[in-house]
Motif scaffolding. Structure first.
Motif, mmCIF file in Angstrom:
data_model
loop_
_atom_site.group_PDB
_atom_site.id
_atom_site.type_symbol
_atom_site.label_atom_id
_atom_site.label_comp_id
_atom_site.label_asym_id
_atom_site.label_seq_id
_atom_site.Cartn_x
_atom_site.Cartn_y
_atom_site.Cartn_z
ATOM 1 N N UNK A 40 -17.288 1.294 -51.185
ATOM 2 C CA UNK A 40 -16.703 0.371 -52.146
ATOM 3 C C UNK A 40 -15.387 -0.162 -51.608
ATOM 4 N N UNK A 41 -14.778 -1.056 -52.371
ATOM 5 C CA UNK A 41 -13.507 -1.640 -51.937
ATOM 6 C C UNK A 41 -12.404 -0.599 -51.852
ATOM 7 N N UNK A 42 -12.588 0.550 -52.493
ATOM 8 C CA UNK A 42 -11.583 1.602 -52.461
ATOM 9 C C UNK A 42 -11.793 2.566 -51.315
ATOM 10 N N UNK A 43 -12.287 2.102 -50.177
ATOM 11 C CA UNK A 43 -12.552 2.956 -49.025
ATOM 12 C C UNK A 43 -11.272 3.636 -48.574
ATOM 13 N N UNK A 44 -11.334 4.958 -48.465
ATOM 14 C CA UNK A 44 -10.171 5.717 -48.025
ATOM 15 C C UNK A 44 -9.939 5.494 -46.540
ATOM 16 N N UNK A 45 -8.678 5.487 -46.150
ATOM 17 C CA UNK A 45 -8.334 5.301 -44.744
ATOM 18 C C UNK A 45 -8.636 6.606 -44.013
ATOM 19 N N UNK A 46 -9.576 6.575 -43.054
ATOM 20 C CA UNK A 46 -9.864 7.781 -42.285
ATOM 21 C C UNK A 46 -8.698 8.099 -41.346
ATOM 22 N N UNK A 47 -8.624 9.337 -40.919
ATOM 23 C CA UNK A 47 -7.532 9.768 -40.047
ATOM 24 C C UNK A 47 -8.103 10.389 -38.785
ATOM 25 N N UNK A 48 -7.557 9.960 -37.651
ATOM 26 C CA UNK A 48 -7.858 10.596 -36.375
ATOM 27 C C UNK A 48 -6.536 11.160 -35.880
ATOM 28 N N UNK A 49 -6.468 12.466 -35.752
ATOM 29 C CA UNK A 49 -5.248 13.112 -35.293
ATOM 30 C C UNK A 49 -5.584 13.993 -34.098
ATOM 31 N N UNK A 50 -4.580 14.306 -33.295
ATOM 32 C CA UNK A 50 -4.797 15.184 -32.152
ATOM 33 C C UNK A 50 -5.383 16.496 -32.673
ATOM 34 N N UNK A 51 -6.502 16.891 -32.103
ATOM 35 C CA UNK A 51 -7.157 18.122 -32.514
ATOM 36 C C UNK A 51 -8.100 17.965 -33.690
ATOM 37 N N UNK A 52 -8.155 16.764 -34.291
ATOM 38 C CA UNK A 52 -9.046 16.527 -35.426
ATOM 39 C C UNK A 52 -9.828 15.241 -35.191
ATOM 40 N N UNK A 77 -7.994 1.485 -36.440
ATOM 41 C CA UNK A 77 -7.355 0.788 -35.320
ATOM 42 C C UNK A 77 -5.843 1.001 -35.235
ATOM 43 N N UNK A 78 -5.089 0.901 -36.334
ATOM 44 C CA UNK A 78 -3.635 1.110 -36.197
ATOM 45 C C UNK A 78 -3.271 2.491 -35.646
ATOM 46 N N UNK A 79 -3.999 3.524 -36.042
ATOM 47 C CA UNK A 79 -3.743 4.871 -35.521
ATOM 48 C C UNK A 79 -4.097 4.955 -34.039
ATOM 49 N N UNK A 80 -5.195 4.307 -33.673
ATOM 50 C CA UNK A 80 -5.666 4.382 -32.293
ATOM 51 C C UNK A 80 -4.807 3.558 -31.337
ATOM 52 N N UNK A 81 -4.167 2.501 -31.834
ATOM 53 C CA UNK A 81 -3.299 1.682 -30.987
ATOM 54 C C UNK A 81 -2.114 2.496 -30.467
ATOM 55 N N UNK A 82 -1.644 3.447 -31.267
ATOM 56 C CA UNK A 82 -0.493 4.264 -30.892
ATOM 57 C C UNK A 82 -0.859 5.440 -29.989
ATOM 58 N N UNK A 83 -2.142 5.714 -29.823
ATOM 59 C CA UNK A 83 -2.584 6.866 -29.027
ATOM 60 C C UNK A 83 -2.385 6.606 -27.538
ATOM 61 N N UNK A 113 -16.223 -1.530 -27.402
ATOM 62 C CA UNK A 113 -16.152 -2.991 -27.480
ATOM 63 C C UNK A 113 -15.522 -3.448 -28.787
ATOM 64 N N UNK A 114 -15.905 -2.794 -29.875
ATOM 65 C CA UNK A 114 -15.325 -3.191 -31.164
ATOM 66 C C UNK A 114 -13.833 -2.882 -31.207
ATOM 67 N N UNK A 115 -13.444 -1.720 -30.690
ATOM 68 C CA UNK A 115 -12.019 -1.362 -30.698
ATOM 69 C C UNK A 115 -11.208 -2.308 -29.819
ATOM 70 N N UNK A 116 -11.768 -2.754 -28.697
ATOM 71 C CA UNK A 116 -11.092 -3.741 -27.851
ATOM 72 C C UNK A 116 -10.884 -5.029 -28.644
ATOM 73 N N UNK A 117 -11.880 -5.426 -29.442
ATOM 74 C CA UNK A 117 -11.740 -6.630 -30.265
ATOM 75 C C UNK A 117 -10.664 -6.461 -31.338
#
Length: 144
Positions: A40-52, A77-83, A113-117
């Motif tokens: 739904x429009x209320x999609x929670x922002x997933x988190x990718x963290x070191x070790x998770x 994408x915003x989290x991954x840009x800083x990695x 490919x999608x992340x590069x875009x």
């Protein structure tokens, strides 16, 4: 007049029907899982963290990203840009698919490919694959 065995049988039937009706309203998944997988429009922002690492599931016979997966990757994408580095590990069970290695890598490549875009530098992404686990997914992991 009803005898005791008929009354007991009728009471048992009413009791069992009441229990079964209560089961119908019981959710099969805890609310946190439902909310995390809700499109739904209320999609929670997933988190990718070191070790998770974050696991992006695929249909068994597909390597193509769905609109829902693209939405999740856009939110990540915003989290991954800083990695400093990102490991994209494609999964495809060799027990299910004959060309499991190619399928696992195709999934990882499509995510890359999608992340590069989305503006993520491809030089910091490393592709890997796993065909031993009974999984059909791409795991995103931030390298330390």
């Amino acid at each position: 007049m009803m005898n005791k065995s008929k009354i007991a049988l009728a009471c048992s039937a009413v009791f069992i029907a009441g229990i079964m009706a209560g089961c119908v309203d019981t959710p099969t998944q805890p609310p946190a899982v439902v909310a995390a997988t809700s499109w739904s429009k209320g999609l929670e922002v997933p988190v990718v963290a070191v070790g998770k690492p974050y696991l992006l599931k695929f249909e068994k016979m597909s390597a193509k990203l769905t609109p829902q997966q693209e939405e999740i990757l856009t939110l990540l994408a915003p989290q991954l840009k800083d990695a400093k580095s990102i490991i994209l590990r494609g999964y495809c069970s060799k027990r299910d698919i004959g060309n499991a290695k190619d399928s696992a890598l195709a999934r990882a490549i499509n995510v890359e490919k999608f992340l590069v875009s989305q503006g993520i530098v491809d030089q910091k992404m490393n592709l890997r694959y796993n065909t031993d686990d009974a999984e059909h997914a791409v795991e995103l992991e931030i390298g330390g």
